[in-house]
Scaffold this active site. Structure first.
Site, PDB file in Angstrom:
ATOM      1  N   SER A   1     -11.415 -30.086  27.058  1.00  0.00           N
ATOM      2  CA  SER A   1     -11.371 -28.627  27.053  1.00  0.00           C
ATOM      3  C   SER A   1      -9.960 -28.092  27.329  1.00  0.00           C
ATOM      4  O   SER A   1      -9.068 -28.274  26.527  1.00  0.00           O
ATOM      5  CB  SER A   1     -12.390 -28.103  28.073  1.00  0.00           C
ATOM      6  OG  SER A   1     -12.616 -26.732  27.910  1.00  0.00           O
TER       7      SER A   1
ATOM      8  N   ASP B   1       1.561 -30.263  19.271  1.00  0.00           N
ATOM      9  CA  ASP B   1       1.770 -29.478  18.045  1.00  0.00           C
ATOM     10  C   ASP B   1       3.163 -28.850  17.985  1.00  0.00           C
ATOM     11  O   ASP B   1       3.737 -28.709  16.906  1.00  0.00           O
ATOM     12  CB  ASP B   1       0.714 -28.376  17.938  1.00  0.00           C
ATOM     13  CG  ASP B   1      -0.646 -28.916  17.542  1.00  0.00           C
ATOM     14  OD1 ASP B   1      -0.781 -30.149  17.393  1.00  0.00           O
ATOM     15  OD2 ASP B   1      -1.588 -28.113  17.383  1.00  0.00           O
TER      16      ASP B   1
ATOM     17  N   LYS C   1     -13.488 -31.619  23.115  1.00  0.00           N
ATOM     18  CA  LYS C   1     -14.294 -30.415  23.374  1.00  0.00           C
ATOM     19  C   LYS C   1     -13.450 -29.198  23.002  1.00  0.00           C
ATOM     20  O   LYS C   1     -12.614 -28.752  23.773  1.00  0.00           O
ATOM     21  CB  LYS C   1     -14.723 -30.330  24.834  1.00  0.00           C
ATOM     22  CG  LYS C   1     -15.579 -29.092  25.143  1.00  0.00           C
ATOM     23  CD  LYS C   1     -15.987 -29.062  26.611  1.00  0.00           C
ATOM     24  CE  LYS C   1     -16.833 -27.831  26.917  1.00  0.00           C
ATOM     25  NZ  LYS C   1     -16.071 -26.572  26.857  1.00  0.00           N
TER      26      LYS C   1
END
Length: 564
Positions: free
Chosen positions: A302, A313, A327
């Site tokens: 999460s 990224d 998740k």
């Protein structure tokens, strides 16, 4: 009360319930939606509920019966949409705040006994002298017996308003008689950052175990302290292993510590109006240049994956460890009647590259909860800022993958049967002190004591080889080969037993590491365990190595190096 009266009373309860539910759906759904199907099924549900309550052969508890239905309905959606009753609200608040009133200790049940598994340093239980391994026999007037140990909620008995006292009767190995301890409850606030410090002269370390209120402030404070107090700081390890996540805004603000203001952090997308939101860094960062290694494992989930996804990224840091949990769902809470709440999945989140790391199949998980194998055809490729490929649909893959240790069966059984835990308890009760966490080692003398303790406990276990060998013998009996080969089979059994007898010594190194961590934890608590892990933990060793090898670090972020 007669059945007729009970049924009439039940009808008066059900009809208003259906009316309220129907009005709620009418107000939230435009004409032409699924109103008829919703209304029809609510009507069927209410009548079915009434008929079961009125005519089932045994008494039906309305609360338990309804809870079973609610849980089953929500379970069909996803694992994270849950009903929270009024009685469970306090536990839910603790998950959001990390705060409660109590004694500050982890309690466990084992073999019909309630024991303290970990007192928190400098909290009431620790200050009162309670130790890991102490067995709790009584809490105030409530005795813990064989009859009630599995139904008694010990945690609720120990929790309470700060400044109130609780009397605990405990039994400790090495002390002849049980003794009472008076503990004054206090506000217990579990830190999101249980430890920060220097692994060595050049690499700092921040352990982040939760995302409750204030997590970003704790990480910021730790990062600033590392920078201000260590002139030779060359990089930081951010440890997110076993971190189950928490509050979305804390994940955003923690990411913001390492990236520029205005940078895209995460996007959420749902079906209701207003659920499409883009969250950007809203504060000035602490440091956008210092090398960072983010460490994750199969239980990093999460909010942990949001931070990890941002760092990967945006090519802001190298990710080390194992594939994360997967998740990518956002939950919000909605109020229900009678102080209950619904925690419901309202959106999916997407990292800066545009990927959603939610596992494609909720049920496709390994025994340890990690993401199962995902066909390449089901995954979509995205790219980082520097053009590196990253993939959706199954957690976050690290840039440097470290295979988790595969411990031998003897070590696993020594842990599972609590032999190592109990030996550490005895060691603490018979030793006043040990060297500091970074220098303490399991000596030959200590390991010999442990081997003697294993014999005292009559430790035994079944290896994987024995399990398969037993199945082979059963098959041979079925096919009438057993008697002819009994002598050879007995000889093999004897050799296996002999080899097992040597296993504790054979796998001394990995067993000693577990012993070391348990014993250090008894004297120096969680902080000591973390410090001791710096020289043992393969994930941390890899993270430190990549930070120090700046050529490799930069080449990974540029996409010039691929790790198999």
């Amino acid at each position: 009360m007669s059945n007729f009266i009970r049924k009439k009373k039940w009808m008066f309860l059900v009809v208003p319930l259906l009316a309220i539910a129907s009005v709620g759906f009418i107000s939230r759904n435009p004409a032409g939606d699924d109103y008829f199907e919703i209304s029809k099924n609510l009507d069927i549900f209410g009548k079915l509920y009434r008929e079961v309550h009125g005519f089932y052969v045994d008494d039906v508890d309305p609360t338990d019966f309804m809870r079973t239905g609610i849980d089953a309905m929500l379970e069909s959606l996803d694992p994270y949409t849950n009903y929270i009753s009024a009685a469970e609200i306090e536990d839910y608040r603790f998950m959001s705040t990390g705060q409660y009133g109590g004694i500050g200790a982890v309690i466990g049940k084992r073999d019909g006994k309630v024991i303290i598994t970990e007192p928190y340093q400098d909290y009431p239980a620790d200050k009162a002298g309670l130790r890991a391994g102490d067995r709790i026999l009584q809490i105030d007037d409530e005795k813990i017996t064989d009859e009630n140990v599995n139904t008694l909620d010990v945690r609720d008995l120990l929790r309470g308003q700060p400044k109130t006292n609780v009397k605990i009767l405990v039994e400790r190995e090495g002390i002849d008689k049980p003794f009472s301890v008076d503990v004054s409850r206090d506000d217990i606030k579990i830190d999101n950052v249980p430890y920060s410090g220097m692994i060595d002269d050049e690499v700092g370390y921040i352990s982040l175990t939760g995302f409750t209120n204030g997590a970003s402030k704790e990480v910021k404070s730790a990062l600033e302290k590392l920078k201000n107090e260590n002139a030779n700081l060359k990089g930081v390890v951010l440890d997110l292993r076993d971190n189950p996540g928490g509050l979305l805004f804390e994940a955003i603000d923690i990411s913001n510590l390492f990236v520029n203001k205005g940078e895209k952090i995460v996007e959420t997308r749902g079906k209701i109006e207003g659920s499409l939101k883009t969250y950007t860094a809203r504060n000035n960062p602490v440091d956008t240049d210092i090398p960072v290694a983010v460490v994750i494992n199969r239980r990093s989930a999460s909010a942990s994956e949001i931070v990890t996804g941002v760092m990967q990224d945006l090519d802001r840091g190298v990710v080390v460890g194992q594939r994360s949990f997967g998740k990518g769902l956002v939950q919000t809470t909605r109020p229900l009647s009678y102080n209950a709440q619904l925690k419901i999945t309202t959106a999916k989140y997407y990292t800066p590259s545009g990927r959603c790391i939610q596992a494609i199949d909720y049920s496709n998980r390994n025994e340890d909860g990690s993401v199962g194998k995902i066909p390449d055809s089901l995954q979509k490729a995205f790219t980082t800022v520097n053009g590196r490929p990253v993939y959706d649909g199954g957690g976050i893959m690290p840039d440097l993958e470290v295979n988790p240790d595969d411990y031998h069966t003897v070590t696993q059984e020594l842990v599972r049967q609590s032999i190592i835990f109990d030996f550490a308890t005895r060691f603490r009760n018979t030793h006043e002190s040990i060297p500091d966490a970074r220098t303490f080692e399991i000596t030959d003398e200590i390991f010999e004591e442990f081997k003697a303790y294993c014999k005292e406990r009559e430790f035994t276990y079944e290896t994987k080889t024995e399990k398969q060998f037993s199945k082979l013998k059963e098959l041979m009996e079925e096919e009438a080969y057993y008697e002819d080969l009994k002598g050879e089979l007995d000889n093999i059994d004897g050799k296996i037993d002999h080899a097992k007898g040597e296993d504790v010594e054979e796998f001394r190194d990995e067993i000693a590491n577990f012993l070391k961590m348990q014993i250090i934890g008894r004297f120096y608590f969680k902080r000591g365990e973390i410090e001791a892990s710096f020289d043992l933990d393969p994930d941390l060793l890899e993270a430190v190595a990549v930070i120090k090898d700046q050529e490799k670090y930069k080449s990974i972020l540029k996409g010039e190096t691929s790790e198999e």
